[in-house]
Design an enzyme around this catalytic site. Structure first.
Site, PDB file in Angstrom:
ATOM      1  N   GLN A  59      13.870  29.240  -1.718  1.00  0.00           N
ATOM      2  CA  GLN A  59      13.652  28.297  -2.810  1.00  0.00           C
ATOM      3  C   GLN A  59      14.584  27.107  -2.656  1.00  0.00           C
ATOM      4  O   GLN A  59      15.776  27.254  -2.431  1.00  0.00           O
ATOM      5  CB  GLN A  59      13.901  28.977  -4.155  1.00  0.00           C
ATOM      6  CG  GLN A  59      13.606  28.079  -5.349  1.00  0.00           C
ATOM      7  CD  GLN A  59      13.804  28.813  -6.661  1.00  0.00           C
ATOM      8  OE1 GLN A  59      14.154  29.988  -6.671  1.00  0.00           O
ATOM      9  NE2 GLN A  59      13.585  28.119  -7.761  1.00  0.00           N
ATOM     10  N   GLY A  60      14.027  25.913  -2.762  1.00  0.00           N
ATOM     11  CA  GLY A  60      14.822  24.706  -2.574  1.00  0.00           C
ATOM     12  C   GLY A  60      14.728  24.139  -1.174  1.00  0.00           C
ATOM     13  O   GLY A  60      15.128  22.996  -0.929  1.00  0.00           O
ATOM     14  N   VAL A  61      14.199  24.919  -0.234  1.00  0.00           N
ATOM     15  CA  VAL A  61      13.963  24.426   1.131  1.00  0.00           C
ATOM     16  C   VAL A  61      12.537  23.884   1.168  1.00  0.00           C
ATOM     17  O   VAL A  61      11.583  24.599   0.875  1.00  0.00           O
ATOM     18  CB  VAL A  61      14.146  25.543   2.175  1.00  0.00           C
ATOM     19  CG1 VAL A  61      13.870  25.019   3.574  1.00  0.00           C
ATOM     20  CG2 VAL A  61      15.547  26.127   2.080  1.00  0.00           C
ATOM     21  N   GLU A  62      12.371  22.620   1.500  1.00  0.00           N
ATOM     22  CA  GLU A  62      11.077  21.951   1.361  1.00  0.00           C
ATOM     23  C   GLU A  62      10.102  22.351   2.460  1.00  0.00           C
ATOM     24  O   GLU A  62       9.934  21.663   3.453  1.00  0.00           O
ATOM     25  CB  GLU A  62      11.273  20.432   1.358  1.00  0.00           C
ATOM     26  CG  GLU A  62      12.032  19.913   0.146  1.00  0.00           C
ATOM     27  CD  GLU A  62      12.059  18.398   0.088  1.00  0.00           C
ATOM     28  OE1 GLU A  62      11.325  17.772   0.891  1.00  0.00           O
ATOM     29  OE2 GLU A  62      12.780  17.846  -0.729  1.00  0.00           O
ATOM     30  N   LEU A  63       9.436  23.479   2.250  1.00  0.00           N
ATOM     31  CA  LEU A  63       8.423  23.935   3.200  1.00  0.00           C
ATOM     32  C   LEU A  63       7.021  23.529   2.751  1.00  0.00           C
ATOM     33  O   LEU A  63       6.197  23.138   3.565  1.00  0.00           O
ATOM     34  CB  LEU A  63       8.498  25.455   3.361  1.00  0.00           C
ATOM     35  CG  LEU A  63       9.815  26.023   3.906  1.00  0.00           C
ATOM     36  CD1 LEU A  63       9.731  27.538   4.003  1.00  0.00           C
ATOM     37  CD2 LEU A  63      10.150  25.419   5.253  1.00  0.00           C
ATOM     38  N   GLY A  64       6.735  23.645   1.438  1.00  0.00           N
ATOM     39  CA  GLY A  64       5.405  23.325   0.936  1.00  0.00           C
ATOM     40  C   GLY A  64       5.009  21.885   1.177  1.00  0.00           C
ATOM     41  O   GLY A  64       3.859  21.593   1.548  1.00  0.00           O
TER      42      GLY A  64
ATOM     43  N   SER B  62      -4.919  22.351  -9.417  1.00  0.00           N
ATOM     44  CA  SER B  62      -3.669  23.032  -9.749  1.00  0.00           C
ATOM     45  C   SER B  62      -3.662  23.651 -11.142  1.00  0.00           C
ATOM     46  O   SER B  62      -4.190  23.073 -12.091  1.00  0.00           O
ATOM     47  CB  SER B  62      -2.499  22.043  -9.650  1.00  0.00           C
ATOM     48  OG  SER B  62      -2.381  21.522  -8.352  1.00  0.00           O
TER      49      SER B  62
ATOM     50  N   HIS C 124       3.948  18.076  -6.670  1.00  0.00           N
ATOM     51  CA  HIS C 124       2.953  17.167  -6.092  1.00  0.00           C
ATOM     52  C   HIS C 124       3.355  15.709  -6.257  1.00  0.00           C
ATOM     53  O   HIS C 124       3.089  14.885  -5.361  1.00  0.00           O
ATOM     54  CB  HIS C 124       1.586  17.417  -6.739  1.00  0.00           C
ATOM     55  CG  HIS C 124       0.938  18.692  -6.280  1.00  0.00           C
ATOM     56  ND1 HIS C 124       0.455  18.875  -5.007  1.00  0.00           N
ATOM     57  CD2 HIS C 124       0.710  19.865  -6.943  1.00  0.00           C
ATOM     58  CE1 HIS C 124      -0.065  20.084  -4.888  1.00  0.00           C
ATOM     59  NE2 HIS C 124       0.081  20.709  -6.048  1.00  0.00           N
TER      60      HIS C 124
END
Length: 368
Positions: free
Chosen positions: A170-175, A200, A298
Site C-alpha cells: 500500500q502506497g507503492v504506485e502499482l495501479g 468504478s 483515478h
C-alpha cells in the site's frame, strides 16, 4: 510484529528470493497496521536511512515489473489467485472467472521476478462498443462466453476492477503504472480504439449520506436535501409527516434498501441521490483532495470525472455501498498529464458537464 525503540531492520540489497521479498512486504504491512507512535519507533537502516516504503518503491519500480495477460490457458494456480484476490466484484465460480478472461475481456497483472506466480496488482478490462453504464452487463453476461471477438464491436476499454493483492505494498504506485501499460497494450492490439474509461464503485457514499441526513435532521435543514416534490413523494410513500419525521423515514428507507423495490421511489429519489453523490465525489475533500479513495486514485492518474450512472450496480453490495450508483472516470489520453498535474499541484478536479450540473444543483439546494 512487535517493535521497540531498539528494533533495527537492516536490509541488504540485492534480495534474490521470494522469501526475503515476502518478509519485507510483511514488515511493511505490520508497520502500517501498528501505526502511530509504534511505527515511529522502528528504525530503518538502509544505506542513508531510506524509509521502507521508498525501498519497496525502488524494488517494485515499473522497470522491474512484468506485465502478464491472464487467460483461460494460464496456470490453474494463477487463475485461482486472480479469483481470490478480486476485491471489487467477487468471483462466484469457475464459469465466472472463465468469462472474465474470455472473449471481449482482458485481465492483466504485474508480477515480479523474485515472486514468480504471484500477481501483485490485477486489472480487469471489458472490451465494449460504448462506455458501459452498468456492471451487470459486464460481470453477469455469459452470452459471448464461447464466441469469437468481432473487432468491429470493440471501440472502448472499460477498467471495471483493479485490486492490489499485497497489503504491504500500500502506497507503492502499482495501479497507476498498470493502467498506463495496459492502455499501451490495448492500443497495440486495437489501433482504432480511442475510448478508455473506468466503471468504478463509490465506496463510502452510503455512510457519508447517512451522516449528512443525520446532520441535516439535527440542524433542522431537512428541506435543503430534496425538492418539495421529492419530499411529497417520500411523505406519500412512507406516511411520514413533513420535516424531521419525513427525513427520518427516508434515512430508514435507504438503510434497509427497501426503496429499490419501489419503482415510484426509484424515480423520486434518483435526482436527489445523484445530486448528493456528485457532491460527495466532487466536493467532499481530505486535505484538499477527493475524500473518496477511488476518485482520488483515478484523478491522480489524470482521468476526468465523466459520468454518474443510476442503478449501475443493483447487487446487494452495490446498493449498500453507494445506493447502486457507479461512476465513469474517463481517460482522455492527450489530457491525462495536464489533469494529473492540476490535481496533484493545485487540487483541481476535471469533471464533465453532467457532473458539474449535478454539483450545481446540489449547491443551489443547499445554498452553498
Amino acid at each position: 510484529m512487535a517493535t521497540d525503540d531498539n528494533y533495527i531492520i537492516t536490509i541488504i540489497m540485492p534480495m534474490d528470493n521470494c522469501g526475503e521479498i515476502q518478509a519485507l512486504i510483511s514488515i511493511k504491512h505490520d508497520s502500517d497496521v501498528a501505526g502511530g507512535e509504534q511505527t515511529k519507533s522502528i528504525n530503518y537502516n538502509y544505506h542513508n536511512k531510506c524509509t521502507l516504503k521508498s525501498l519497496l518503491s525502488e524494488w517494485f519500480s515499473v522497470g522491474l515489473l512484468r506485465l502478464e495477460r491472464i487467460t483461460w490457458q494460464s496456470p490453474c494456480e494463477i487463475l485461482q489467485k486472480i479469483s481470490q484476490y478480486e476485491a471489487v466484484h467477487p468471483v462466484r465460480n469457475w464459469t465466472d472467472i472463465k468469462r472474465r478472461v474470455g472473449p471481449y475481456r482482458r485481465c492483466y497483472a504485474f508480477t515480479h521476478a523474485s515472486m514468480p506466480g504471484e500477481p501483485l496488482v490485477v486489472l480487469h478490462v471489458a472490451l465494449t462498443e460504448d462506455i458501459a453504464n452498468n456492471i451487470q452487463g459486464i460481470v453477469r453476461e455469459f452470452s459471448t462466453l464461447d464466441t469469437d471477438e468481432d473487432v468491429n464491436k470493440i471501440n472502448a476499454a472499460i477498467f471495471y476492477s483493479i485490486s492490489s493483492t499485497q497489503a504491504g505494498l500500500q502506497g507503492v504506485e502499482l495501479g497507476n503504472y498498470l493502467i498506463k501499460r495496459v492502455v499501451r497494450e490495448l492500443q497495440s492490439e486495437f489501433p482504432h480504439m480511442a475510448q478508455f474509461s473506468s466503471l468504478s464503485p463509490i465506496p463510502g457514499f452510503f455512510l457519508w449520506l447517512q451522516g449528512a441526513l443525520g446532520q441535516h435532521k439535527k440542524e433542522g435543514r431537512a428541506i435543503e436535501l430534496l425538492s418539495e416534490q421529492e419530499w411529497r413523494e417520500v411523505e406519500d410513500v412512507t406516511g411520514a409527516a413533513p420535516g424531521a419525521p419525513a427525513l427520518e423515514a427516508l434515512r430508514r428507507l435507504i438503510s434497509t434498501s427497501e426503496w429499490i423495490r419501489s419503482d415510484r421511489l426509484i424515480r423520486a429519489l434518483e435526482p436527489a441521490l445523484m445530486r448528493l453523490c456528485a457532491w460527495y465525489l466532487y466536493g467532499e475533500k481530505r486535505r484538499g483532495y477527493a475524500l473518496n479513495p477511488v476518485a482520488n486514485f483515478h484523478l491522480q492518474n489524470g482521468a476526468t470525472m465523466w459520468r454518474l450512472n443510476w442503478q449501475a450496480d443493483t447487487s446487494p453490495r452495490g446498493i449498500a455501498n453507494s445506493c447502486g450508483i457507479m461512476v465513469n472516470y474517463r481517460y482522455f489520453l492527450d489530457e491525462t498529464s495536464t489533469n494529473s498535474a492540476a490535481y496533484l499541484q493545485n487540487k483541481v478536479i476535471k469533471a464533465s458537464e453532467q457532473v458539474m450540473g449535478l454539483v450545481s444543483q446540489f449547491q443551489k439546494n443547499s445554498k452553498l
